[in-house]
Design a protein around this motif. Structure first.
Motif, PDB file in Angstrom:
ATOM      1  N   ARG A 107       0.863  -1.170   0.000  1.00  0.00           N
ATOM      2  CA  ARG A 107       0.000   0.000   0.000  1.00  0.00           C
ATOM      3  C   ARG A 107       0.901   1.222   0.000  1.00  0.00           C
ATOM      4  N   THR A 108       0.619   2.158  -0.898  1.00  0.00           N
ATOM      5  CA  THR A 108       1.400   3.386  -0.953  1.00  0.00           C
ATOM      6  C   THR A 108       0.745   4.437  -0.082  1.00  0.00           C
ATOM      7  N   LEU A 109       1.524   4.981   0.817  1.00  0.00           N
ATOM      8  CA  LEU A 109       1.058   6.059   1.683  1.00  0.00           C
ATOM      9  C   LEU A 109       1.576   7.364   1.095  1.00  0.00           C
ATOM     10  N   LYS A 110       0.704   8.248   0.726  1.00  0.00           N
ATOM     11  CA  LYS A 110       1.113   9.517   0.125  1.00  0.00           C
ATOM     12  C   LYS A 110       1.777  10.382   1.184  1.00  0.00           C
ATOM     13  N   ALA A 111       2.971  10.800   0.891  1.00  0.00           N
ATOM     14  CA  ALA A 111       3.714  11.669   1.802  1.00  0.00           C
ATOM     15  C   ALA A 111       3.401  13.114   1.436  1.00  0.00           C
ATOM     16  N   GLU A 112       2.467  13.693   2.158  1.00  0.00           N
ATOM     17  CA  GLU A 112       2.016  15.047   1.855  1.00  0.00           C
ATOM     18  C   GLU A 112       2.507  16.011   2.921  1.00  0.00           C
ATOM     19  N   GLY A 113       2.524  17.253   2.559  1.00  0.00           N
ATOM     20  CA  GLY A 113       2.935  18.292   3.488  1.00  0.00           C
ATOM     21  C   GLY A 113       4.026  19.126   2.874  1.00  0.00           C
ATOM     22  N   PRO A 114       4.478  20.108   3.612  1.00  0.00           N
ATOM     23  CA  PRO A 114       5.519  20.982   3.065  1.00  0.00           C
ATOM     24  C   PRO A 114       6.798  20.195   2.797  1.00  0.00           C
ATOM     25  N   GLN A 115       7.526  20.597   1.779  1.00  0.00           N
ATOM     26  CA  GLN A 115       8.784  19.956   1.469  1.00  0.00           C
ATOM     27  C   GLN A 115       9.800  20.217   2.591  1.00  0.00           C
ATOM     28  N   ASN A 116      10.871  19.449   2.560  1.00  0.00           N
ATOM     29  CA  ASN A 116      11.866  19.432   3.637  1.00  0.00           C
ATOM     30  C   ASN A 116      12.300  20.818   4.109  1.00  0.00           C
ATOM     31  N   TYR A 117      12.798  21.634   3.183  1.00  0.00           N
ATOM     32  CA  TYR A 117      13.343  22.928   3.592  1.00  0.00           C
ATOM     33  C   TYR A 117      12.258  23.860   4.111  1.00  0.00           C
ATOM     34  N   ALA A 118      11.102  23.881   3.467  1.00  0.00           N
ATOM     35  CA  ALA A 118      10.011  24.736   3.943  1.00  0.00           C
ATOM     36  C   ALA A 118       9.586  24.326   5.345  1.00  0.00           C
ATOM     37  N   ALA A 119       9.473  23.026   5.593  1.00  0.00           N
ATOM     38  CA  ALA A 119       9.090  22.537   6.918  1.00  0.00           C
ATOM     39  C   ALA A 119      10.164  22.863   7.948  1.00  0.00           C
ATOM     40  N   MET A 120      11.435  22.754   7.549  1.00  0.00           N
ATOM     41  CA  MET A 120      12.514  23.068   8.482  1.00  0.00           C
ATOM     42  C   MET A 120      12.508  24.554   8.826  1.00  0.00           C
ATOM     43  N   ILE A 121      12.300  25.398   7.832  1.00  0.00           N
ATOM     44  CA  ILE A 121      12.243  26.842   8.084  1.00  0.00           C
ATOM     45  C   ILE A 121      11.056  27.166   8.991  1.00  0.00           C
ATOM     46  N   ASP A 122       9.918  26.536   8.750  1.00  0.00           N
ATOM     47  CA  ASP A 122       8.766  26.731   9.641  1.00  0.00           C
ATOM     48  C   ASP A 122       9.108  26.320  11.074  1.00  0.00           C
ATOM     49  N   HIS A 123       9.842  25.203  11.217  1.00  0.00           N
ATOM     50  CA  HIS A 123      10.251  24.746  12.547  1.00  0.00           C
ATOM     51  C   HIS A 123      11.146  25.792  13.224  1.00  0.00           C
ATOM     52  N   VAL A 124      12.122  26.304  12.492  1.00  0.00           N
ATOM     53  CA  VAL A 124      13.016  27.318  13.053  1.00  0.00           C
ATOM     54  C   VAL A 124      12.210  28.533  13.510  1.00  0.00           C
ATOM     55  N   LEU A 125      11.272  28.971  12.692  1.00  0.00           N
ATOM     56  CA  LEU A 125      10.468  30.145  13.051  1.00  0.00           C
ATOM     57  C   LEU A 125       9.615  29.886  14.295  1.00  0.00           C
ATOM     58  N   THR A 126       9.036  28.693  14.411  1.00  0.00           N
ATOM     59  CA  THR A 126       8.240  28.404  15.610  1.00  0.00           C
ATOM     60  C   THR A 126       9.129  28.326  16.851  1.00  0.00           C
ATOM     61  N   CYS A 127      10.356  27.846  16.671  1.00  0.00           N
ATOM     62  CA  CYS A 127      11.306  27.843  17.799  1.00  0.00           C
ATOM     63  C   CYS A 127      11.644  29.270  18.220  1.00  0.00           C
ATOM     64  N   LEU A 128      11.914  30.112  17.255  1.00  0.00           N
ATOM     65  CA  LEU A 128      12.277  31.495  17.561  1.00  0.00           C
ATOM     66  C   LEU A 128      11.132  32.254  18.233  1.00  0.00           C
ATOM     67  N   ARG A 129       9.901  31.854  17.939  1.00  0.00           N
ATOM     68  CA  ARG A 129       8.738  32.462  18.604  1.00  0.00           C
ATOM     69  C   ARG A 129       8.467  31.816  19.959  1.00  0.00           C
ATOM     70  N   GLY A 130       9.245  30.794  20.317  1.00  0.00           N
ATOM     71  CA  GLY A 130       9.068  30.126  21.602  1.00  0.00           C
ATOM     72  C   GLY A 130       7.908  29.154  21.638  1.00  0.00           C
ATOM     73  N   GLU A 131       7.435  28.695  20.486  1.00  0.00           N
ATOM     74  CA  GLU A 131       6.263  27.826  20.424  1.00  0.00           C
ATOM     75  C   GLU A 131       6.601  26.335  20.444  1.00  0.00           C
ATOM     76  N   THR A 132       7.848  25.972  20.241  1.00  0.00           N
ATOM     77  CA  THR A 132       8.236  24.558  20.227  1.00  0.00           C
ATOM     78  C   THR A 132       9.699  24.415  20.598  1.00  0.00           C
ATOM     79  N   GLU A 133      10.087  23.206  20.945  1.00  0.00           N
ATOM     80  CA  GLU A 133      11.484  22.910  21.268  1.00  0.00           C
ATOM     81  C   GLU A 133      12.282  22.662  19.986  1.00  0.00           C
ATOM     82  N   ASN A 134      13.533  23.020  19.999  1.00  0.00           N
ATOM     83  CA  ASN A 134      14.424  22.871  18.855  1.00  0.00           C
ATOM     84  C   ASN A 134      14.746  21.391  18.612  1.00  0.00           C
ATOM     85  N   GLU A 135      14.348  20.872  17.453  1.00  0.00           N
ATOM     86  CA  GLU A 135      14.635  19.487  17.077  1.00  0.00           C
ATOM     87  C   GLU A 135      15.924  19.350  16.278  1.00  0.00           C
ATOM     88  N   ILE A 136      16.569  20.471  15.962  1.00  0.00           N
ATOM     89  CA  ILE A 136      17.779  20.410  15.135  1.00  0.00           C
ATOM     90  C   ILE A 136      18.915  21.223  15.772  1.00  0.00           C
TER      91      ILE A 136
END
Length: 169
Positions: free
Chosen positions: A116-145
């Motif tokens: 069964r193929t599971l569609k991998a949807e969502g923002p691409q790697n770099y866009a998702a990583m940049i979103d993660h960095v921005l949420t970290c800088l806003r204090g909304e999440t812990e740094n995973e990288i």
């Protein structure tokens, strides 16, 4: 780079009041997110086998990929994915990634009843990583990288790099 260098960076980051990020964009790939979520939720049980196949079209003009650079430049991201806590799947998941032009990716689930193929949807790697960095800088999440989060994988990557260098010397 040596492990001593990496530890100094991680120590300096930990001692600082600033956030420091390492470019580990593979942690944010939609296909890898499916894998991580399945591992953390226990969806399939324990991992029996994981196959990652890397195909790169070498789209970087002038870049010469060879044995002297493959571990550090190409394998490190996949080693990071494999080195994580993915020991809780029972079905084999095979990643299929695009050829550099088509960035779609999917996870193929193999079970006794078929595939069964599971569609991998969502923002691409770099866009998702940049979103993660921005949420970290806003204090909304812990740094995973953070630099400390990559030390174990870097040790493995450097071990492989040194082994390749010894065999080709």
């Amino acid at each position: 780079m040596t492990m001593a260098d990496a530890r100094r960076v991680a120590d300096a980051a930990a001692a600082s009041d600033r956030q420091v990020f390492v470019d580990m964009f593979d942690r944010f790939s939609p296909a890898h997110r499916i894998l991580f979520e399945a591992a953390h939720s226990g969806t399939y049980g324990r991992l029996l086998e994981l196959e990652l196949e890397l195909r790169t079209p070498l789209l970087w003009p002038g870049y010469d990929l060879g044995l002297d650079s493959i571990a550090l430049d190409v394998m490190h991201g996949d080693l990071d994915v494999m080195h994580g806590d993915l020991d809780v799947l029972t079905r084999v998941l095979e990643h299929r990634f695009g050829d550099g032009q088509d960035l779609d990716s999917a996870v193929i689930e193999y079970t006794s009843s078929g595939t069964r193929t599971l569609k991998a949807e969502g923002p691409q790697n770099y866009a998702a990583m940049i979103d993660h960095v921005l949420t970290c800088l806003r204090g909304e999440t812990e740094n995973e990288i953070s630099p400390s989060s990559v030390l174990d994988t870097l040790a493995l990557t450097l071990d492989i790099h040194h082994a390749i260098q010894q065999r080709t010397a």
